[in-house]
Structures are given as C-alpha cells and as structure tokens.
Design an enzyme around this catalytic site. Sequence first.
Site, PDB file in Angstrom:
ATOM      1  N   SER A  58       0.450  -1.441  -0.187  1.00 57.36           N
ATOM      2  CA  SER A  58       0.023   0.463  -0.081  1.00 57.36           C
ATOM      3  C   SER A  58       0.765   0.512   0.090  1.00 57.36           C
ATOM      4  CB  SER A  58      -0.511  -0.476   1.013  1.00 57.36           C
ATOM      5  OG  SER A  58      -1.847   0.703   1.169  1.00 57.36           O
ATOM      6  N   GLU A  59       1.907   1.279  -1.035  1.00 58.31           N
ATOM      7  CA  GLU A  59       2.284   2.978  -1.091  1.00 58.31           C
ATOM      8  C   GLU A  59       1.814   3.805  -0.566  1.00 58.31           C
ATOM      9  OE1 GLU A  59       1.670   0.458  -3.139  1.00 58.31           O
ATOM     10  OE2 GLU A  59       3.903  -0.730  -3.989  1.00 58.31           O
ATOM     11  N   HIS A 128       7.101  -2.941 -14.519  1.00 60.46           N
ATOM     12  CA  HIS A 128       7.963  -2.865 -13.759  1.00 60.46           C
ATOM     13  C   HIS A 128       9.905  -2.114 -13.779  1.00 60.46           C
ATOM     14  CE1 HIS A 128       4.953  -5.042 -12.706  1.00 60.46           C
ATOM     15  NE2 HIS A 128       5.965  -5.444 -11.068  1.00 60.46           N
TER      16      HIS A 128
END
Length: 333
Positions: A58-59, A128
């Site tokens: 949960s950045e 990514h």
Amino acid sequence: MGGSTRGTYLGAHLSAIAEEMRRDPAVVFMGQDLRAGVFGRFPVDEFHEDRVRSLPISEAGFVGAGVGAAMTGLRPVIDITYSTFLYSAMDQVVNQAAKIRYMSGGQAKVPLVLLASLFYGGAQAAHHADRPMALFANSPGLKIVAPSTPYDVKGLTVTAIREDDPVIIFKDGNLMGVRDEVPEDQYAIPLGVADVKREGSDVTVVAIAGAVRMALRAAAELEADGISVEVIDPRSLVPLDQQTINASVAKTGRVVVIDPAPLTCSFASELAATIVEEMFWHLKAAPVRVTAADVPTPFSPSLERRTLPDVARVAQAVRNVVQEKRVPARTET
C-alpha cells in the site's frame, strides 16, 4: 581502522543504512519483506521490530506514514522496491513530502529517504521497468540521487539519511552485484558533487546511473582509436554539479550524454539544454543524447535490448561528435 573490503553495490547500500541506524536511533527502515531478507541481507535481528518494519502493499499509505513520521522526529528510510511503485504514492511524494518544508516556511522538515530500484534490461515488462529520474527531478523540493558504484551508493546513502529534505535514491538494478573496494570506516559523500570517473581530452561523456559503466567500456574501446574520453558521473541529479560538467566541456568542446531513461523530457535533455545555454561558445559540435526509446518497455528480451542504450551506440555517438557528424537522437535506437 582505515581498511577496505570488496563489497557489492547492494551490500554497501544496506551497510550504510545499518550504520546510520546504529548511529542515530531516529532512523527507521521500512519496506516490503524486509525482515524476510527478500531484497538483500540486512541485520534485522540487531534492531527492534519497531525500527525495521515490513509493510503491506500500500504505497500511498506507507509513504504517507513515512511523511508523518519524518515530520514528528523520525528519519524514515522506505524501500519502494521498483521505481514504478512510486507512482502509486504520487500525491504523498510530490504534493506532500516535496512541498511541506516550503509551505510551512521552514517550520516543518521532512527527513525522508525513498529507495527506488531501476530494473531494466531484464524482461521485467513495462509496469516494472521505468527509469523516472527526470519525472521526480521536475518536482521542486525533492533531492535525487543515482549512484553507479558500491563506494558511491554507500556514501550517498549516508548523506541522504542525514538530510532534512526528502531524498529519492534511484538504485540501478543492473549494478546490485557489482563489486568494488568500500572503506570500512564510515564516510559520507556530499550531494551535488560529481565524480570524474575517467579523465580525457577529446569528448566529455556525462552518464547517469548504470550508464556510467557503459560509458567507461566505450571509452576503453575508443582509446584504441585514438579518441580520449572523459567520463563524468553526476552522482546526484538534484542538486546537480553543473560546475564540474562545464569545466570538462570547456576542456573538450564535445559532449555526449547517456541516460537509461527514454529520450523525451529525460534528464539527458536537461543536461544537454543547460550545457548549450551555459557553454555554447566552447562547443565544437552539438551535444548528442544516447537514451532509451520513447516506448513502453517490451517484455521480450530481444525487443527490450533494442530500446536501450548500449556500448556500441555510445561509442558511435562519440565518433560522430568527434567527426562533427550530427545524427538525430530519435533515429539512434
């Protein structure tokens, strides 16, 4: 005392964090799977679990918690892992951490370090594999670091942790296992001080992060052709040591900038523009940028390689600059 060990880039980085945690009890280390050692060996058993926290995915939540912790006396070091995960915490990074000190008239400080790894060239695919250094350099209030050696990553990590402003350290994933001599004694490298990795007289090559090793390999190859290449590693992008870069350009009169990020609005573009503005009358040829292509990173290894700068492209760019042969940057990939 005074000795050195041959350590890896990742090991030197983690060692710096551990040393700062021993020195300053306000330093806390946060990230996903830290206590499991998934992203490198860290002496988790040495510190209480309150100081080494494994986080949920949960950045936005945990970067926000880091901002609050920094404002109330701690010095959080948060490992975001992939640099693209910064996007999920964009408001906390660029709208809160970067601006709070300014908007509070200096009454509040945010001594926060965000660790973001650049994984490219390894078939990580588009979600990514970004290299967003320029994106965050465009947010005033953030300091940006991009080390290229074990020695540099350790010294710059120490400095970043001691900073009273938020710092993003972009660690190049292609360098994690690179080994070099690292002093055993504690040391710090100031932000805003570039390093001349190789001296030369014909062309200045300014290289960012993992591109530094690429530049050094190209310089060694070009030496056989009688071309002397000076390689400059900015080490920190914000603040930037423009003085060292300009001094090199004054000597050589030719510039190639290598950036593993895409071309448009890249940090390479900022460097080239500033060099032209400040050093125009010293230039013997127009600066050339060697960057990644302006495409989402392909998953296919063969396609991805075609989008990235490499030693051959760097060497050819240097030859073109020496011969004053201008090749448009957008056709170099």
